[in-house]
Design a protein around this motif. Structure first.
Motif, mmCIF file in Angstrom:
data_model
loop_
_atom_site.group_PDB
_atom_site.id
_atom_site.type_symbol
_atom_site.label_atom_id
_atom_site.label_comp_id
_atom_site.label_asym_id
_atom_site.label_seq_id
_atom_site.Cartn_x
_atom_site.Cartn_y
_atom_site.Cartn_z
ATOM 1 N N VAL A 1 -11.960 -20.616 24.735
ATOM 2 C CA VAL A 1 -10.880 -20.231 23.800
ATOM 3 C C VAL A 1 -11.037 -20.973 22.475
ATOM 4 C CG1 VAL A 1 -8.385 -20.382 23.418
ATOM 5 C CG2 VAL A 1 -9.267 -19.762 25.672
ATOM 6 N N CYS A 2 -10.814 -20.251 21.368
ATOM 7 C CA CYS A 2 -10.783 -20.902 20.045
ATOM 8 C C CYS A 2 -9.852 -20.103 19.146
ATOM 9 C CB CYS A 2 -12.185 -20.948 19.440
ATOM 10 S SG CYS A 2 -12.175 -21.552 17.734
ATOM 11 N N TYR A 3 -9.042 -20.791 18.375
ATOM 12 C CA TYR A 3 -8.102 -20.104 17.453
ATOM 13 C C TYR A 3 -8.538 -20.189 16.002
ATOM 14 C CZ TYR A 3 -5.206 -20.883 21.507
ATOM 15 O OH TYR A 3 -4.729 -20.925 22.791
ATOM 16 N N ASP A 4 -9.733 -20.700 15.772
ATOM 17 C CA ASP A 4 -10.182 -20.905 14.395
ATOM 18 C C ASP A 4 -9.151 -21.718 13.620
ATOM 19 O OD1 ASP A 4 -12.574 -19.596 14.653
ATOM 20 O OD2 ASP A 4 -11.645 -17.642 14.335
ATOM 21 N N CYS A 5 -8.828 -22.869 14.149
ATOM 22 C CA CYS A 5 -7.777 -23.674 13.521
ATOM 23 C C CYS A 5 -8.225 -24.269 12.196
ATOM 24 C CB CYS A 5 -7.324 -24.775 14.461
ATOM 25 S SG CYS A 5 -8.539 -26.092 14.634
ATOM 26 N N VAL A 29 -11.094 -26.483 11.952
ATOM 27 C CA VAL A 29 -12.054 -27.579 12.048
ATOM 28 C C VAL A 29 -13.440 -27.104 12.479
ATOM 29 C CG1 VAL A 29 -10.249 -29.277 12.498
ATOM 30 C CG2 VAL A 29 -11.478 -28.274 14.401
ATOM 31 N N ALA A 30 -13.561 -25.812 12.752
ATOM 32 C CA ALA A 30 -14.860 -25.154 12.954
ATOM 33 C C ALA A 30 -15.718 -25.805 14.025
ATOM 34 C CB ALA A 30 -15.622 -25.104 11.618
ATOM 35 N N CYS A 31 -15.259 -25.749 15.262
ATOM 36 C CA CYS A 31 -16.075 -26.276 16.365
ATOM 37 C C CYS A 31 -17.270 -25.368 16.613
ATOM 38 C CB CYS A 31 -15.246 -26.324 17.644
ATOM 39 S SG CYS A 31 -13.949 -27.532 17.596
ATOM 40 N N MET A 41 -18.971 -23.844 19.400
ATOM 41 C CA MET A 41 -18.653 -23.672 20.814
ATOM 42 C C MET A 41 -19.899 -23.737 21.699
ATOM 43 S SD MET A 41 -15.554 -23.576 20.227
ATOM 44 C CE MET A 41 -14.602 -23.226 21.686
ATOM 45 N N CYS A 45 -7.526 -24.859 23.735
ATOM 46 C CA CYS A 45 -8.802 -24.404 23.188
ATOM 47 C C CYS A 45 -9.925 -25.217 23.821
ATOM 48 C CB CYS A 45 -8.815 -24.516 21.676
ATOM 49 S SG CYS A 45 -8.702 -26.200 21.056
ATOM 50 N N ARG A 79 -8.341 -33.380 15.635
ATOM 51 C CA ARG A 79 -9.232 -32.293 16.060
ATOM 52 C C ARG A 79 -10.591 -32.409 15.386
ATOM 53 N NH1 ARG A 79 -6.529 -26.809 17.246
ATOM 54 N NH2 ARG A 79 -4.772 -27.509 18.495
ATOM 55 N N PRO A 80 -11.660 -31.909 15.943
ATOM 56 C CA PRO A 80 -11.743 -31.341 17.291
ATOM 57 C C PRO A 80 -11.886 -32.455 18.315
ATOM 58 C CG PRO A 80 -13.899 -31.331 16.277
ATOM 59 C CD PRO A 80 -12.962 -31.903 15.260
HETATM 60 S S1 SF4 Z 1 -11.923 -24.800 15.970
HETATM 61 FE FE1 SF4 Z 1 -11.249 -23.737 17.808
HETATM 62 S S2 SF4 Z 1 -11.960 -25.000 19.532
HETATM 63 FE FE2 SF4 Z 1 -12.112 -26.217 17.677
HETATM 64 S S3 SF4 Z 1 -10.193 -27.398 17.633
HETATM 65 FE FE3 SF4 Z 1 -9.884 -25.551 16.399
HETATM 66 S S4 SF4 Z 1 -9.028 -24.066 17.818
HETATM 67 FE FE4 SF4 Z 1 -9.914 -25.690 19.044
#
Ligand code: SF4
Length: 1008
Positions: free
Chosen positions: A622-626, A628-630, A632, A598, A288-289
């Motif tokens: 969609v983003c879950y704040d996993c 890796v801080a994309c 958007m 996401c 990711r991302p």
């Molecule tokens: S930060 Fe959000 S969009 Fe980026 S990989 Fe994680 S869940 Fe997906």
């Protein structure tokens, strides 16, 4: 005694042709780079712990090879695991494992870098270290030994292999590879002690040096976990490296050729990472991302790569190709360019959504035997558990569309052993397959064949995934479920069930979640013969059982449910995910709750394929704040830019239906965009622990892991340019020599190489008509492996009419674009009535070269006497075995002349690279429509011990050189008449042609 060396300067030369596929070890492929050893600061050996045929396709290897060789400060060479037979030869002879490019032992390099793709290759790493002359354990290495590093997905959970490695690069390797190599080599030159050098390497960041960390046993689990750093200034945890892919364009050049690779095509990585979030897929979590490559760069790379490699198939790869945002317009653009070049585009593992009718119409023309999908689970509940965003309705609709278009087969991949799985879910796998077959039967129409293959593997819980805490099914449970599948499938005749042997999966599961004590098990098993454990026919379970018992390791500890709160053996590796993200996903899985993809608008499956729609849709992604801080906003902007660059501006545009309909490249504009949404190509996202991943780049491994026992190529669809009607073009006859490493290639590999050579020099061939168009060419009779030839021919058709000067220039260009050992020496243009090679060739002359010492005495006189005896014999029977079928052949029927070779023969031997104190025979044999004899058979009947049984005749070690192929004046097909050159078209036209040989002759093993 060994044969005479084919590659005089190679340490394996004298026995290379005694092993299976000797070209695996010879190098010299087009695109391989041999740099001056003294001109660089650091020398790296890229080591792949599997056989050449597998490793040659590896994307991460290609990326690093090009990167390191393009840098004037570094060089990279390659080495693959020697197959069992070659290992035995090396051990027997006390020879080291050497690199392909300069044939240097691994121990001579500054850096030996392993690609860690899969836990079941660990034993091969030990083989390569041992044969490469490097102490197995990092702790035993001295000041002058290379640094042994590794990278790839498995480097994120490396403890079982850690004691054998000095360092591991975590994450993307593009930057670190050069940095580590240069720093290590410089510090070594400066005399810095090994341990201090390792500390310096660890301080680079994203590099884990196992020896610099203390471990302790975790009381909750009994696992040995990494506890704390033992040196100051080194990272803990070790964070992964992440690169901007567009700063590192995918290489347009890499070694191509050699014996056929499992995936024999040009694969281009178009994205790294994945939006889908499948909970079993490690690659989807650790890369990711999602990072998409600039499509303009991709198109340019594809075109340059095709020109340089000469390959005729391109595959665009990503973990989930269909989910790359601009995939449809990208495929359209690439197809436009490739169609003109007659290059096909690989289409593998399609998504069960977004497969619109117009895309299928287009695919209908491809030479696919079936299409492949991966629903992964047999019930909607289970698909929600694994977060597989596909519904049964989509799957059935796709089945209808597929079978209604004339396909007769469809393949579905599933897993058993997933968390929360019930017997109903297991039976649901077969029932889903049966429903797909039912939908297909209705759509196909009465009497049309419908076959749905349901392929079921076993889930392996992998570190850094939401299922890392889940138990793996025991062997008994897997067996019970497999039996249940077999019982369930019985009434469904349209469903073919395939299950996989689970022992390897269990071993993989143990090593995936393993800790350092497993290193002792690994070493013990390796010392007792464990090799190529991922190959079904090589895995020796008894060896592993003994090793576990001997070391006293309880396997159950690694296979059960793990406490979510426990510290795990891979927790010191930080792949960028937020603390708690995986646990949250695990809990959602246990509640059968989906997390939509996401980076997409909630509720959508595919991306917009045109700028108008993409701009108009302002909904949030969609983003879950996993963790890796994309960004958007940037993600959205980048997608718009990519669509713009591809000229995909408006929706509802016509799909390319044939070559003639393709607008010219560069005239893209609105008409360049297809109407369909995605769904064009989807690489497998793994499962059963087979996530398709690479050392630095996720390599979407095209379908599932190939069946290694069978070595079969993956089933895949290909979009191929339509064939012209009839046999167009202009006929030519080319003469070539085949020596050195080329003499170690099988005939089919040579047949594959020629169209590549012609593509590299831009001389398009014509193709045969029909549904499976092939380059229109006919070769002279096949040679046995290891036989050199100074006089080979091929008849082929080119699109261009060439005058003699242009033809000479083409011949020179072809030699320059060929692998080492393949030399073109002439060409003539053929008229429409000129007889083909297969009608003309009537005989061959060979030189059989022996070391004088192998014959003994007065070698010339002895051989002269043997020749006379052979020519006066009424028959010279010999037993020939092909595929374990034996037949008797009378060599005398074919033998025309045999005598001791004179100066002309000796100078030919020298030209073929055979040197030393040699004595040679010159023999002439007939080649008839009904058959021929091999040079080795002639050598056997002349020089074998008199009185030996025909089945037991073995000639002294020798080397054969085909000196000449020729036609004969009348009567055709007999030994009478004058010989004439196959370039002498005047005489050829006057000869009454021999009956046309069967087309199989040029490829037949006994045609030499
Ligand atoms: S930060 Fe959000 S969009 Fe980026 S990989 Fe994680 S869940 Fe997906």
């Amino acid at each position: 005694m060994d044969s005479l060396p084919l590659l005089a300067d190679h340490p394996y030369a004298s026995f290379l042709d005694q092993v299976e596929k000797p070209a695996r070890y010879a190098g010299g492929e087009v695109g391989s780079v041999v740099k001056d050893w003294a001109s660089v600061e650091a020398r790296v050996c890229l080591a792949f712990p599997d056989v050449y045929d597998i490793g040659m396709s590896h994307l991460g290897f290609k990326i690093l090879y090009k990167l390191l060789n393009d840098d004037p400060r570094t060089l990279a060479e390659r080495c693959y695991t020697p197959w069992i037979d070659m290992e035995a030869q090396l051990v027997k002879r006390g020879l080291p494992l050497v690199s392909l490019e300069s044939a240097r032992p691994l121990r001579d390099f500054d850096v030996v870098g392993f690609s860690l793709q899969f836990e079941l290759t660990y034993s091969n790493i030990l083989t390569m270290l041992h044969l490469g002359g490097i102490p197995l354990r990092a702790a035993d290495r001295g000041e002058d030994d290379p640094i042994v590093i590794a990278g790839g997905p498995t480097a994120t959970h490396p403890e079982p292999i850690a004691p054998f490695l000095d360092a591991l690069v975590i994450g993307d390797g593009e930057e670190k590879a050069t940095e580590v190599a240069l720093l290590w080599a410089r510090l070594k030159r400066e005399g810095v002690p090994r341990r201090e050098r390792l500390v310096a390497i660890a301080r680079l960041g994203a590099v884990y040096v196992p020896s610099l960390y203390a471990t302790r046993v975790d009381p909750d689990t009994g696992f040995e976990v990494v506890d704390r750093p033992l040196a100051s200034g080194i990272p803990f945890p070790i964070e992964r490296a992440l690169v901007d892919l567009n700063r590192y364009p995918f290489p347009d050049e890499s070694p191509t050729g050699g014996p056929e690779a499992i995936f024999d095509r040009m694969s281009i990585e178009i994205a790294r990472g994945c939006t889908e979030g499948c909970r079993f897929c490690q690659a989807g979590m650790i890369y990711r991302p999602v990072r998409e490559r600039d499509p303009e760069q991709i198109v340019d790379t594809v075109m340059r790569a095709v020109q340089r490699s000469g390959q005729d198939e391109v595959s665009l790869t990503a973990l989930s190709t269909a989910d790359v945002s601009c995939i449809s317009p990208l495929i359209k653009k690439v197809t436009e360019r490739l169609t003109a070049e007659r290059i096909s585009l690989g289409v593998s593992s399609l998504r069960a959504y977004g497969l619109e009718p117009d895309l299928l119409d287009e695919l209908k023309r491809v030479r696919a035997t079936g299409l492949t999908f991966a629903p992964e689970a047999g019930s909607q509940r289970m698909r929600d558990v694994v977060n597989k965003n596909v519904t049964e309705e989509q799957l059935l609709e796709t089945a209808e569309r597929v079978f209604s278009r004339g396909w007769g087969k469809m393949k579905l991949y599933f897993m058993i052993g997933l968390p929360t799985e019930t017997d109903e879910d297991v039976r649901g796998i077969v029932e889903t397959g049966a429903r797909a077959a039912g939908a297909g039967r209705r759509a196909a129409g009465k009497g049309k064949p419908v076959d749905v293959t349901v392929s079921v593997s076993t889930h392996v819980p992998k570190p850094h995934t939401p299922f890392q805490w889940a138990a793996m099914d025991t062997l008994a449970e897997v067996g019970r479920k497999q039996q249940m599948l077999k019982d369930t499938v019985r009434p469904y005749r349209a469903v073919t069930l395939k299950t996989h042997e689970a022992n390897a999966s269990v071993l993989e599961g143990i090593f995936a979640r393993g800790d350092r004590p497993l290193a002792d098990v690994l070493e013990r098993a390796w010392r007792h013969g464990a090799r190529f454990d991922s190959w079904e026919d090589q895995l020796d379970l008894a060896v592993w059982e003994e090793a576990f018992t001997h070391v006293g390791v309880d396997r159950a500890k690694y296979l059960g449910t793990l406490p979510v709160t426990a510290r795990l053996p891979w927790d010191h590796i930080d792949v960028g995910l937020e603390e708690g993200f995986l646990a949250k996903e695990y809990r959602k899985a246990l509640q059968s709750r989906l997390s939509p993809p996401c980076g997409k608008v909630a509720g959508t499956f595919v991306h917009h394929t045109n700028l108008d729609d993409a701009r108009a849709d302002t909904r949030r992604l969609v983003c879950y704040d996993c963790g890796v801080a994309c960004d958007m906003t940037q993600m959205r902007e980048e997608r718009l830019t990519f669509l713009d660059r591809l000229g995909a501006h408006r929706r509802s545009l016509p799909v390319l239906t044939d070559a003639g309909a393709a607008p010219p490249a560069g005239a893209a504009g609105p008409s360049a965009a297809p109407a369909n949404d995605g769904g064009a190509e989807r690489e497998s996202d793994g499962g059963a622990g087979r996530e398709s991943v690479a050392a630095t780049a996720p390599e979407s491994g095209d379908d599932r892991e190939p069946s290694r026992a069978a070595g079969e190529a993956p089933q895949r669809a290909r979009r191929i340019a339509p064939a012209p009607k009839g046999r167009g073009g202009f006929r030519y006859r080319f003469r070539f020599e085949k020596a050195g490493p080329m003499a170690l290639l099988g005939h089919l590999d040579v047949v594959r190489e020629l169209p590549r050579v012609l593509r590299r020099v831009g001389a398009p061939m014509t193709y045969t008509a029909g549904f499976h168009p092939k380059p229109d060419m006919t070769f002279s009779p096949a040679l046995s492996l290891g036989v050199i030839s100074l006089d080979e021919y091929v008849d082929l058709r080119l699109e261009r009419d060439l005058d003699p000067a242009a033809l000479d220039a083409l011949v020179a260009a072809m030699s320059a674009a060929s692998p080492r050992g393949l030399v073109f020496s002439g060409a003539v243009k053929l008229g429409p009535e000129d007889p083909s090679l297969s009608k003309l060739i009537a005989g061959a002359r060979y030189a059989l070269a022996f070391a004088r010492s192998a014959i003994g005495g007065d070698a010339e006189a002895l051989l002269a006497a043997r020749c006379s005896a052979a020519l006066s014999a009424a028959s010279l029977p010999i037993r020939r075995e092909i595929d374990r079928l034996a037949k008797m052949v009378d060599v005398r029927q074919y033998l025309v002349r045999a005598e001791v070779g004179g100066p002309e023969v000796h100078s030919a031997l020298a030209r073929a690279g055979l040197v030393g104190d040699l004595v040679a025979l010159e023999v002439e044999v007939d080649i008839r429509g009904s058959g021929a004899v091999k040079s080795s058979e002639v050598a056997a009947v002349i020089t074998g011990e008199p009185g030996e049984a025909p089945g037991a005749i073995t000639p002294p070690p020798h080397r054969a050189v085909r000196l000449q192929l020729f036609g004969r004046t009348s009567p055709a097909g007999s030994a009478a008449g004058e010989r004439f050159s196959l370039f002498d078209l005047e005489r050829a036209r006057r000869v009454k042609p021999a009956p046309e040989r069967t087309p199989a002759l040029p490829l037949a093993a006994d045609a030499e």
